[in-house]
Design a protein around this motif. Structure first.
Motif, PDB file in Angstrom:
ATOM      1  N   GLY A   1      46.689  46.794  39.194  1.00  0.00           N
ATOM      2  CA  GLY A   1      47.740  47.763  39.468  1.00  0.00           C
ATOM      3  C   GLY A   1      47.359  48.650  40.629  1.00  0.00           C
ATOM      4  O   GLY A   1      47.859  49.778  40.766  1.00  0.00           O
ATOM      5  N   ALA A   2      46.458  48.192  41.497  1.00  0.00           N
ATOM      6  CA  ALA A   2      45.960  49.024  42.592  1.00  0.00           C
ATOM      7  C   ALA A   2      46.655  48.648  43.889  1.00  0.00           C
ATOM      8  O   ALA A   2      47.363  47.650  43.978  1.00  0.00           O
ATOM      9  N   LYS A   3      46.426  49.477  44.904  1.00  0.00           N
ATOM     10  CA  LYS A   3      47.087  49.280  46.183  1.00  0.00           C
ATOM     11  C   LYS A   3      46.335  48.247  47.015  1.00  0.00           C
ATOM     12  O   LYS A   3      46.918  47.494  47.780  1.00  0.00           O
ATOM     13  N   ASP A   4      45.020  48.255  46.906  1.00  0.00           N
ATOM     14  CA  ASP A   4      44.226  47.343  47.724  1.00  0.00           C
ATOM     15  C   ASP A   4      42.826  47.278  47.124  1.00  0.00           C
ATOM     16  O   ASP A   4      42.555  47.895  46.094  1.00  0.00           O
ATOM     17  N   VAL A   5      41.929  46.527  47.790  1.00  0.00           N
ATOM     18  CA  VAL A   5      40.529  46.550  47.363  1.00  0.00           C
ATOM     19  C   VAL A   5      39.888  47.854  47.818  1.00  0.00           C
ATOM     20  O   VAL A   5      40.494  48.627  48.567  1.00  0.00           O
TER      21      VAL A   5
ATOM     22  N   ALA B   1      40.297  33.578  48.552  1.00  0.00           N
ATOM     23  CA  ALA B   1      41.721  33.331  48.782  1.00  0.00           C
ATOM     24  C   ALA B   1      42.559  33.878  47.620  1.00  0.00           C
ATOM     25  O   ALA B   1      43.303  34.838  47.789  1.00  0.00           O
ATOM     26  N   LEU B   2      42.392  33.288  46.425  1.00  0.00           N
ATOM     27  CA  LEU B   2      43.208  33.743  45.293  1.00  0.00           C
ATOM     28  C   LEU B   2      42.741  35.115  44.802  1.00  0.00           C
ATOM     29  O   LEU B   2      43.551  35.987  44.504  1.00  0.00           O
ATOM     30  N   GLY B   3      41.430  35.306  44.732  1.00  0.00           N
ATOM     31  CA  GLY B   3      40.884  36.569  44.234  1.00  0.00           C
ATOM     32  C   GLY B   3      41.332  37.746  45.072  1.00  0.00           C
ATOM     33  O   GLY B   3      41.757  38.780  44.558  1.00  0.00           O
ATOM     34  N   ASN B   4      41.251  37.595  46.387  1.00  0.00           N
ATOM     35  CA  ASN B   4      41.656  38.673  47.272  1.00  0.00           C
ATOM     36  C   ASN B   4      43.098  39.079  47.038  1.00  0.00           C
ATOM     37  O   ASN B   4      43.445  40.253  47.062  1.00  0.00           O
ATOM     38  N   PHE B   5      43.922  38.090  46.824  1.00  0.00           N
ATOM     39  CA  PHE B   5      45.346  38.385  46.643  1.00  0.00           C
ATOM     40  C   PHE B   5      45.593  39.032  45.285  1.00  0.00           C
ATOM     41  O   PHE B   5      46.284  40.046  45.168  1.00  0.00           O
ATOM     42  N   ILE B   6      44.985  38.451  44.250  1.00  0.00           N
ATOM     43  CA  ILE B   6      45.388  38.808  42.890  1.00  0.00           C
ATOM     44  C   ILE B   6      44.622  40.007  42.329  1.00  0.00           C
ATOM     45  O   ILE B   6      45.160  40.815  41.581  1.00  0.00           O
ATOM     46  N   LEU B   7      43.342  40.120  42.690  1.00  0.00           N
ATOM     47  CA  LEU B   7      42.502  41.139  42.034  1.00  0.00           C
ATOM     48  C   LEU B   7      43.106  42.547  42.093  1.00  0.00           C
ATOM     49  O   LEU B   7      43.286  43.177  41.045  1.00  0.00           O
ATOM     50  N   PRO B   8      43.475  43.074  43.279  1.00  0.00           N
ATOM     51  CA  PRO B   8      44.019  44.429  43.270  1.00  0.00           C
ATOM     52  C   PRO B   8      45.344  44.508  42.509  1.00  0.00           C
ATOM     53  O   PRO B   8      45.590  45.502  41.809  1.00  0.00           O
ATOM     54  N   VAL B   9      46.168  43.476  42.607  1.00  0.00           N
ATOM     55  CA  VAL B   9      47.460  43.529  41.915  1.00  0.00           C
ATOM     56  C   VAL B   9      47.242  43.511  40.406  1.00  0.00           C
ATOM     57  O   VAL B   9      47.937  44.189  39.657  1.00  0.00           O
TER      58      VAL B   9
ATOM     59  N   THR C   1      45.605  43.051  60.073  1.00  0.00           N
ATOM     60  CA  THR C   1      46.051  43.634  58.808  1.00  0.00           C
ATOM     61  C   THR C   1      44.866  44.079  57.962  1.00  0.00           C
ATOM     62  O   THR C   1      43.765  43.517  58.058  1.00  0.00           O
ATOM     63  N   LEU C   2      45.087  45.117  57.164  1.00  0.00           N
ATOM     64  CA  LEU C   2      44.066  45.491  56.177  1.00  0.00           C
ATOM     65  C   LEU C   2      44.582  45.187  54.777  1.00  0.00           C
ATOM     66  O   LEU C   2      43.932  45.497  53.787  1.00  0.00           O
ATOM     67  N   ASP C   3      45.760  44.560  54.712  1.00  0.00           N
ATOM     68  CA  ASP C   3      46.387  44.279  53.426  1.00  0.00           C
ATOM     69  C   ASP C   3      45.662  43.112  52.752  1.00  0.00           C
ATOM     70  O   ASP C   3      45.583  42.007  53.299  1.00  0.00           O
ATOM     71  N   HIS C   4      45.145  43.358  51.565  1.00  0.00           N
ATOM     72  CA  HIS C   4      44.392  42.314  50.858  1.00  0.00           C
ATOM     73  C   HIS C   4      45.209  41.058  50.667  1.00  0.00           C
ATOM     74  O   HIS C   4      44.682  39.961  50.629  1.00  0.00           O
ATOM     75  N   LYS C   5      46.544  41.204  50.562  1.00  0.00           N
ATOM     76  CA  LYS C   5      47.382  40.040  50.301  1.00  0.00           C
ATOM     77  C   LYS C   5      47.431  39.141  51.530  1.00  0.00           C
ATOM     78  O   LYS C   5      47.322  37.927  51.438  1.00  0.00           O
ATOM     79  N   ARG C   6      47.593  39.785  52.687  1.00  0.00           N
ATOM     80  CA  ARG C   6      47.626  38.986  53.917  1.00  0.00           C
ATOM     81  C   ARG C   6      46.246  38.368  54.186  1.00  0.00           C
ATOM     82  O   ARG C   6      46.151  37.229  54.644  1.00  0.00           O
ATOM     83  N   ILE C   7      45.205  39.129  53.909  1.00  0.00           N
ATOM     84  CA  ILE C   7      43.858  38.571  54.110  1.00  0.00           C
ATOM     85  C   ILE C   7      43.665  37.381  53.165  1.00  0.00           C
ATOM     86  O   ILE C   7      43.130  36.343  53.555  1.00  0.00           O
ATOM     87  N   GLY C   8      44.163  37.539  51.941  1.00  0.00           N
ATOM     88  CA  GLY C   8      44.076  36.429  50.989  1.00  0.00           C
ATOM     89  C   GLY C   8      44.805  35.204  51.503  1.00  0.00           C
ATOM     90  O   GLY C   8      44.300  34.078  51.421  1.00  0.00           O
ATOM     91  N   VAL C   9      46.006  35.416  52.070  1.00  0.00           N
ATOM     92  CA  VAL C   9      46.784  34.282  52.576  1.00  0.00           C
ATOM     93  C   VAL C   9      46.067  33.646  53.769  1.00  0.00           C
ATOM     94  O   VAL C   9      45.988  32.420  53.882  1.00  0.00           O
ATOM     95  N   MET C  10      45.508  34.484  54.660  1.00  0.00           N
ATOM     96  CA  MET C  10      44.779  33.919  55.811  1.00  0.00           C
ATOM     97  C   MET C  10      43.573  33.114  55.330  1.00  0.00           C
ATOM     98  O   MET C  10      43.276  32.038  55.848  1.00  0.00           O
TER      99      MET C  10
END
Lengths: 336, 569
Positions: free
Chosen positions: B120-124, B109-117, B36-45
């Motif tokens: 209001g962005a799509k990803d990092v 972990a938390l930063g990766n998930f939350i920062l782009p959201v 995945t390239l999704d920051h949220k999934r990377i954050g969860v991993m």
């Protein structure tokens, strides 16, 4: 260096000051057994009170706010200012003043710790994995530190292997001992007694056994002990002298006097002469005799007994022929 | 600067309609996660990975504390460890907790998930670099597993020379390689965050309109990018010395062991702020939202993060007051050290003022934030004794220092991490947790933590050195209290773990905005859709909580109708 001037000035002023009485041991500190301890502890207590007061303010405010403003039926938040330069400057400036005082108080104590009096008695310290060795003005050596009461002592320290750190809690002094150079510290003991001396820089397997003591004794006793410590091999019977060499050279840190292996150390030395043969890590084996023991002390890596790591410090050049002779006699005398 | 775009209340409604397509359901199977390239999934991993490391490091800590319940006997035989095993346990406990857990915990972990959201962005900015950062973490972790299999590491996490370069018989080189690789993992996260925060802030979000969590991550990223390379170079030099006998740090080879300490702490002191700054940033978010108040002194808090990050680079010598560095250097480092105390004090007082006249909601994140306040205050204040040069000489390398940095790193960072985890958990997984067991876990852990580490202050000021396999009898009572505390802390954290796992399996569905936050991550659904937002959310003052109002129908907060974002003062 420009740093010399404040030190000199400080030393001058300090001589005039009266030394206050040392405090007894309490919940926080061991007894204040050196001249610098009381002053350093005063700084500690000052910071402690500032900290306690600050902590109580913060926690009392938080507790009060939680009690008064916790969410409940009929309670609603009030809008208050979202910033306030005056308030924020207050809690920028007050802490700044307090920490500035702390810095200078600590600096003053540090100058004292770093400025050894000219007339200090010099004792050489050699640290190795894992023992301390102290050499006095008359050439005497010991494994525990003996110092005269009421006279400044300067330790000039070196290490033959890795970093160590000499720490005497009762004196509030500590200094790393660094291989390849001298470091030093000084203190003036003001209470007779025996105190802990710890190694406080992690130095490998037996770091926690690198403990000895400091004995503060009256001047006459100090001189008498130094005389007694010097040239003891000529005066004592070989076994007694050998036992003392064993202690002085720190052998006991890693070797039991029985046949049992000391945890984290080398083979037990009891019954050495009776173990006629030993197996070595390289698969060879050999017979225990004087030459084997001699080689194992001087170049321990030459024949390492199976099941043990090669971690012993070589004593080549660190032990005299006389010492070696009585030590071997002593080792041979040990029963399992 | 005024806003030109009116509020778009439709965004939330749209988001909740699209509930079926959230990032957790978007793509199935193991590969859809690993590639995945999704920051949220990377954050969860990252979250799963760092918590695994935390568990392992925690087990090592329990082993240490159990051993220390009794001193070794006359033959130096301990309760169940040998001195060598003990030394390996504390070394690996430190190395794993620092490099594999605390440093990546909040940012990665938390930063990766939350920062782009939050933007209001799509990803990092660099999603591939982000995934690469995670894999570097994994490779670094594998190196530490190699260390475990090759007979451990006994140098302490600090790798002090010349013990580490010429004397230690353990797997030092794989550990150095592991730390080196983990350093790059950290640098990549830092670069990504810096670029994302500079280039991808939405229209209307100036730097001084960023949520404080982002300020914290920004300050952290500066340190990660500037300091970590120095650690990398140092570790490489050490590998060269150990493998090729080229004298750099070992005096027997013509090197200087104190030089290593300078290099090491040039990174590792700023690294302390990599650990605590994101924690402080979480606390700023949580205290404002759960006091239902605008944060007090936004600019001072934001600037104090940057101040800590910058001052943090000039204080490394305070780890070396007894090392043999010149007295002049020690004096200067002592003076500079106090400069870091001031911004921390400012933050604490601003948080308190935020709570003043608020409507304090004692939910799990706030309970952890209050715990943080208590523990971090002790950790911070005890730092004063260590920054003061005269008192540090006595306390250096004793349990006083051990207690101090555990109060900061565990009482501070771990508590903030848990506050953040509970705060964003509903957003991340779309599930609520049991409030009661969250608070019970917090209280048990809090008692256990204090019982573990408070006696260590006294033991340290009495003179007990750190990194000791055994001890003289008078310290036994402190060690025993500490060990009992450690097991209590462990029990508290087990309750936390159980609560969160239970929430994943059986938790109630979370509303989009359970706590009433005004930052943008609360504008999308819980869990967020794959692309985070169906429509660009409207940026307002991140702490203007009037933006939302409680809606009993959804059991959470919704946009206040007709709300017009105000400009920050």
């Amino acid at each position: 260096m420009s740093f010399q001037l404040p030190i000199a000035l400080y030393a001058l002023v300090n001589q005039a000051a009266q030394a206050p009485a040392p405090r007894e041991a309490n919940l926080i500190f061991p007894v204040e057994a050196s001249t610098v301890a009381r002053g350093l502890d005063d700084v500690f207590y000052f910071i402690l009170w500032v900290s306690i007061i600050s902590f109580v303010i913060v926690i009392a405010a938080a507790a009060l706010f939680v009690l008064r403003y916790h969410a409940r039926e009929g309670h609603k938040e009030e809008k208050t200012a979202t910033h306030g330069l005056g308030l924020e400057l207050t809690w920028t400036i007050i802490p700044t003043i307090l920490v500035t005082i702390m810095f200078f108080a600590g600096f003053k104590g540090f100058l004292e710790l770093k400025t050894a009096p000219q007339n200090a008695e010099t004792i050489l310290v050699e640290a190795q994995m894992w023992k301390w060795s102290f050499t006095y003005a008359n050439g005497a050596q010991s494994d525990e530190l003996v110092v005269p009461l009421g006279r400044p002592v300067k330790l000039v320290m070196s290490s033959i292997d890795v970093l160590h750190s000499l720490y005497i809690p009762a004196f509030r002094v500590k200094q790393d001992v660094v291989p390849g150079r001298y470091t030093s510290l000084w203190f003036e003991p003001i209470l007779a007694g025996t105190y802990h001396l710890f190694c406080t820089e992690y130095c490998g397997t037996q770091h926690s056994s690198m403990i000895t003591s400091v004995r503060v004794v009256p001047e006459e006793q100090y001189q008498a002990e130094l005389t007694e410590l010097a040239n003891f091999i000529d005066r004592l019977p070989p076994l007694e002298a050998g036992e003392r060499v064993f202690r002085m050279k720190g052998c006991a840190t890693c070797h039991n006097l029985t046949a049992e292996t000391r945890a984290g150390g080398g083979p037990g030395l009891g019954g050495l002469a009776m173990n006629a043969s030993r197996a070595f890590v390289d698969g060879s084996s050999g017979t225990v005799d004087e030459q084997y023991i001699r080689e194992s002390i001087l170049v321990p890596g030459a024949k390492v007994v199976s099941g043990y790591p090669n971690i012993m410090t070589p004593y080549q050049g660190r032990i005299t022929e006389d010492e070696l002779r009585v030590l071997i006699e002593y080792l041979k005398s040990l029963t399992p | 600067m005024a806003f030109t775009t009116p509020a778009a209340p439709g965004a939330t409604a749209l988001a909740s309609q699209a509930d079926n397509d959230n990032y957790l359901k978007h793509g199935r199977g193991v590969l859809s996660w690993l590639m995945t390239l999704d920051h949220k999934r990377i954050g969860v991993m990252y979250l799963v990975a760092v918590l695994t490391a935390f568990f392992l490091g925690g087990i090592f800590a329990l082993v240490l504390r159990t051993e220390l319940f009794f001193p070794a006997d006359a033959s130096n035989v301990g309760l169940f460890l040998t001195p060598d095993l003990y030394n390996q346990m504390f070394s690996l406990h430190g190395a794993i907790m620092v490099f594999l857990f605390i440093i990546p915990s909040i940012p990665a972990a938390l930063g990766n998930f939350i920062l782009p959201v939050m933007l209001g962005a799509k990803d990092v900015a660099f999603p591939r670099l982000n995934l690469w950062s995670f894999y570097l973490w994994c490779i670094g972790a594998v190196f530490f597993l190699i260390v475990l299999m090759q007979g451990g590491l006994d140098t302490g996490w600090t790798f002090y020379t010349p013990y580490s370069s010429t004397k230690s018989l353990t797997a030092v080189v794989p550990a150095l390689m592991g730390a080196f690789i983990l350093g790059f993992s950290s640098i990549f996260t830092g670069i990504n965050f810096l670029v994302t925060l500079h280039k991808m802030r939405p229209e209307g979000m100036t730097f001084f309109r960023m949520p404080l969590f982002l300020w914290g991550l920004y300050a952290t990223a500066i340190i990660q990018v500037l300091a970590t390379p120095v650690l990398g170079i140092t570790l490489l030099l050490l590998i060269v010395e150990r493998t090729k006998n080229i004298g750099i740090f070992d005096p027997a080879l013509g090197g200087d062991p104190v030089l290593f300490q300078h290099f090491f702490w040039f990174y590792s002191h700023p690294a302390v702020y990599i650990m605590i700054l994101p924690g402080m940033a979480i606390i700023s978010e949580v205290i404002s939202i759960f006091s239902r108040k605008h944060i007090f002194g936004y600019r001072f808090i934001a600037c104090s993060s940057i101040a800590i990050a910058l001052f943090g680079f000039f204080v490394w010598g305070h780890h070396m007051f007894t090392s043999g560095q010149s007295p002049l250097a020690s004096t200067i480092f002592s003076a500079l050290t106090f400069s870091v105390a001031i911004p921390s004090a400012i933050k604490v007082f601003n948080w308190l003022t935020t709570m003043y006249k608020g409507n304090i909601v004692l939910r799990a994140p706030m309970v952890y934030a209050l715990g943080f306040l208590f523990l971090f205050a002790i950790g911070g204040l005890t730092g004063l004794f260590l920054g003061t040069i005269g008192t540090d000489i006595h306390l250096h390398d004793t349990y006083f220092v051990v207690a101090h940095f555990h109060y900061v790193m565990v009482g501070g960072t771990l508590w903030a991490f848990l506050a953040g985890l509970y705060h964003w958990w509903p957003k991340m997984f779309g599930k609520m947790y049991s409030e009661r067991s969250a608070i019970v876990g917090s209280i048990v852990a809090f008692i256990g933590f204090n019982l573990t580490f408070f006696p260590q202050f006294l033991m340290g000021s009495q003179g007990m050195p750190r990194r000791y396999f055994t001890y003289v009898p008078e310290f036994q009572i402190y060690h025993q209290l500490s060990t009992i505390g450690a097991f209590t802390l462990f029990a508290g954290l087990l309750i936390v773990a159980y609560n969160l796992i239970h929430s994943l399996l059986k938790g109630e569905k979370a509303p989009n905005n359970p706590w009433g936050g005004a930052t943008l991550e609360w504008q999308c659904s819980s869990p967020p859709p794959y692309y985070n937002f169906h429509e660009q959310p409207v940026v307002g003052d991140p702490y203007d909580l009037d933006r939302v109002q409680w809606d009993p129908k959804v059991g959470g907060y919704v946009d206040r109708p007709g709300y017009v974002p105000t400009v920050l003062h």
